[in-house]
Design an enzyme around this catalytic site. Structure first.
Site, mmCIF file in Angstrom:
data_model
loop_
_atom_site.group_PDB
_atom_site.id
_atom_site.type_symbol
_atom_site.label_atom_id
_atom_site.label_comp_id
_atom_site.label_asym_id
_atom_site.label_seq_id
_atom_site.Cartn_x
_atom_site.Cartn_y
_atom_site.Cartn_z
ATOM 1 N N TRP A 130 146.670 -85.480 31.750
ATOM 2 C CA TRP A 130 146.695 -85.482 30.291
ATOM 3 C C TRP A 130 146.510 -83.642 30.236
ATOM 4 O O TRP A 130 145.736 -82.773 30.576
ATOM 5 C CB TRP A 130 145.074 -85.800 29.830
ATOM 6 C CG TRP A 130 144.703 -85.668 28.790
ATOM 7 C CD1 TRP A 130 145.171 -86.122 27.507
ATOM 8 C CD2 TRP A 130 142.864 -85.453 27.872
ATOM 9 N NE1 TRP A 130 144.410 -85.782 26.386
ATOM 10 C CE2 TRP A 130 143.183 -84.839 26.853
ATOM 11 C CE3 TRP A 130 142.180 -84.908 28.638
ATOM 12 C CZ2 TRP A 130 141.732 -85.034 25.932
ATOM 13 C CZ3 TRP A 130 140.899 -84.538 27.800
ATOM 14 C CH2 TRP A 130 140.510 -84.072 26.892
ATOM 15 N N ASP A 211 137.537 -88.249 36.267
ATOM 16 C CA ASP A 211 137.942 -88.204 35.055
ATOM 17 C C ASP A 211 138.194 -89.881 34.694
ATOM 18 O O ASP A 211 138.962 -90.261 34.587
ATOM 19 C CB ASP A 211 138.775 -87.219 34.598
ATOM 20 C CG ASP A 211 138.295 -86.903 32.901
ATOM 21 O OD1 ASP A 211 137.691 -87.055 32.579
ATOM 22 O OD2 ASP A 211 139.362 -87.497 32.622
ATOM 23 N N LYS A 246 136.651 -94.621 24.170
ATOM 24 C CA LYS A 246 137.586 -95.833 23.481
ATOM 25 C C LYS A 246 137.024 -97.340 24.232
ATOM 26 O O LYS A 246 137.478 -97.796 23.135
ATOM 27 C CB LYS A 246 139.119 -95.382 25.167
ATOM 28 C CG LYS A 246 139.506 -94.027 25.505
ATOM 29 C CD LYS A 246 140.337 -93.452 24.842
ATOM 30 C CE LYS A 246 140.626 -92.225 24.671
ATOM 31 N NZ LYS A 246 141.319 -91.403 24.205
HETATM 32 N N1 PMP Z 1 140.275 -87.653 30.384
HETATM 33 C C1 PMP Z 1 141.097 -88.036 30.040
HETATM 34 C C2 PMP Z 1 141.805 -88.766 30.478
HETATM 35 C C3 PMP Z 1 141.476 -88.378 28.578
HETATM 36 O O1 PMP Z 1 142.693 -89.188 28.645
HETATM 37 C C4 PMP Z 1 140.702 -87.881 27.539
HETATM 38 C C5 PMP Z 1 140.711 -88.489 26.119
HETATM 39 N N2 PMP Z 1 142.376 -88.711 25.449
HETATM 40 C C6 PMP Z 1 139.678 -87.609 27.758
HETATM 41 C C7 PMP Z 1 139.474 -87.329 28.859
HETATM 42 C C8 PMP Z 1 138.153 -86.950 26.735
HETATM 43 O O2 PMP Z 1 137.447 -87.790 26.207
HETATM 44 P P1 PMP Z 1 136.549 -87.626 24.941
HETATM 45 O O3 PMP Z 1 137.734 -87.959 23.678
HETATM 46 O O4 PMP Z 1 136.488 -88.473 25.073
HETATM 47 O O5 PMP Z 1 136.363 -86.009 24.262
#
Ligand code: PMP
Length: 398
Positions: A130, A211, A246
């Protein structure tokens, strides 16, 4: 005065969302951003969340500042979800957990902590990962490197190369790992592969930073936390950032957590204190509404059970869309293998389309996915899946 300020090109994924909104194509489909839409293409409000919000709204209560670490019930909710309700390390007080502003906030506080207390450490992220992982750690002045992960030719994981790479790292280097539903590839390690990874981490005294943003969307709540719990069982120090964006469908409320597993109670107290200090100087304390929702849903047994069922319904709908997409593509292009679609977990499918093919889907069909070919499968539903599958088949055949 400000003319020398660099222009910000915008975030590629958030920018795609804006482009999608401006598109007049009546058949347009948004498969860009990682958001779960339901069968009707609507962002759901979970029933367990509605119940929690009704409780919060009656009576309407004053809004004091929360503690720097957030609500105790939010923190406990994170801990029990990640480590298991009866986890010994929780009973022994070995985990320092703070509630954070989404998973991103957890990563940011974690990155600041690494920068301050492990200034020599580099952070290694999967290739690819990401995009914000890199931006967040670099933004905290932590040097970021990449470890081998995605094998494009075989739509699989370069496991041996990855392990060989880990063997070259230095003590206290940080490895950022996705315990489930890898973003963007959807390709996860098996439990046996996790065991191997964690053995190397232990032998080389590396620091795992896990994560987890999609717990419950892979196999189930417990299996998705396998890597976390195995690391704990092996006695490893560990960082875990988690997001409720999510799995509670609470994207805009910004709820998550950062947990640091320590080896002694004294260490856990020191780490907890420093995490509080870090929060104080970045944003002082987290917002309260989402924290109360997390507290209520995670700690009320009936609501928790309802929540798990709602997450599994989202998971199962995504899996059904994967099967359907695969079968239409196989029927249209019989000589090509689309097994990868159902081997991948979570919200995303790395489709392997070229940037040109992704661009054609956008300009000719109004179908939006990320230029690296990542498709958010949770944007598919029974009304748009044939359109998308046929369009994909068209661009793949040409
Ligand atoms: N880590 C990963 C792998 C994600 O895909 C995301 C959200 N796209 C996050 C962290 C961040 O999450 P948040 O939207 O709660 O900040």
């Amino acid at each position: 005065m400000f003319e020398r300020i660099d222009y910000y090109a915008g975030d590629p994924i958030l920018g795609l969302m804006e482009k999608y909104s401006a598109d007049n194509n009546p058949n347009k489909v948004n498969l860009g951003i990682g958001i779960y839409y339901d069968e009707n293409g609507v962002l759901p409000v979970l029933d367990c969340v509605k119940t929690a919000e009704a409780r919060i709204a009656d009576p309407i209560a004053p809004r004091p500042y929360l503690p720097m670490a957030g609500l105790p019930g939010h923190r406990k909710g994170c801990q029990e979800l990640l480590f298991g309700k009866d986890s010994q390390i929780l009973q022994d007080g070995l985990v320092a957990t703070i509630a954070t502003i989404g998973g991103s906030g957890a990563l940011k506080v974690g990155a600041e902590f690494i920068h301050e207390w492990f200034p020599q450490s580099k952070c290694y992220v999967s290739d690819p990962t990401w995009g914000n992982h890199i931006a967040i750690f670099e933004g905290s002045d932590v040097e970021v490197g990449k470890y081998p992960y995605y094998d494009k030719a075989n739509s699989s994981i370069k496991f041996d190369e990855m392990i060989a790479f880990f063997e070259t790292l230095n003590k206290n280097d940080v490895i950022l790992l996705h315990p489930c539903c890898h973003n963007p590839t959807g390709l996860d390690l098996t439990q046996a592969q996790w065991d191997t990874v964690l053995n190397v981490i232990k032998a080389r005294e590396l620091i795992p930073f896990m994560d987890i943003a999609y717990q419950g969307f892979g196999e189930d709540m417990d299996s998705d936390a396998y890597a976390i719990r195995k690391a704990v069982e092996m006695g490893l120090p560990l960082f875990v950032s988690n997001s409720f964006s999510k799995n509670l469908s609470l994207y805009g409320e910004r709820v998550g957590g950062l947990s640091v597993v320590c080896l002694t109670v004294d260490e856990a107290e020191r780490v907890f204190g420093q995490l509080n200090a870090m929060v104080r100087r970045i944003y002082s304390s987290p917002p309260s509404h989402g924290g109360h929702v997390v507290d209520i849903v995670m700690n009320d047994e009936a609501l928790h059970e309802q929540w798990v069922g709602e997450v599994y319904a989202m998971r199962d709908r995504i899996k059904a869309m994967r099967l359907k997409l695969k079968s239409v593509l196989e029927a249209k292009i019989p000589n090509r293998n689309f097994d990868y679609i159902t081997r991948q977990n979570g919200m995303f499918s790395f489709t392997g389309l070229t940037p040109e093919q992704v661009e054609r889907l956008q300009s000719e069909y109004g179908i939006y996915m990320v230029s690296n070919s990542r498709m958010c499968v949770a944007g598919l539903n029974t009304s748009n899946i044939d359109y998308v599958a046929n369009a994909m088949a068209d661009v793949l055949k040409d």
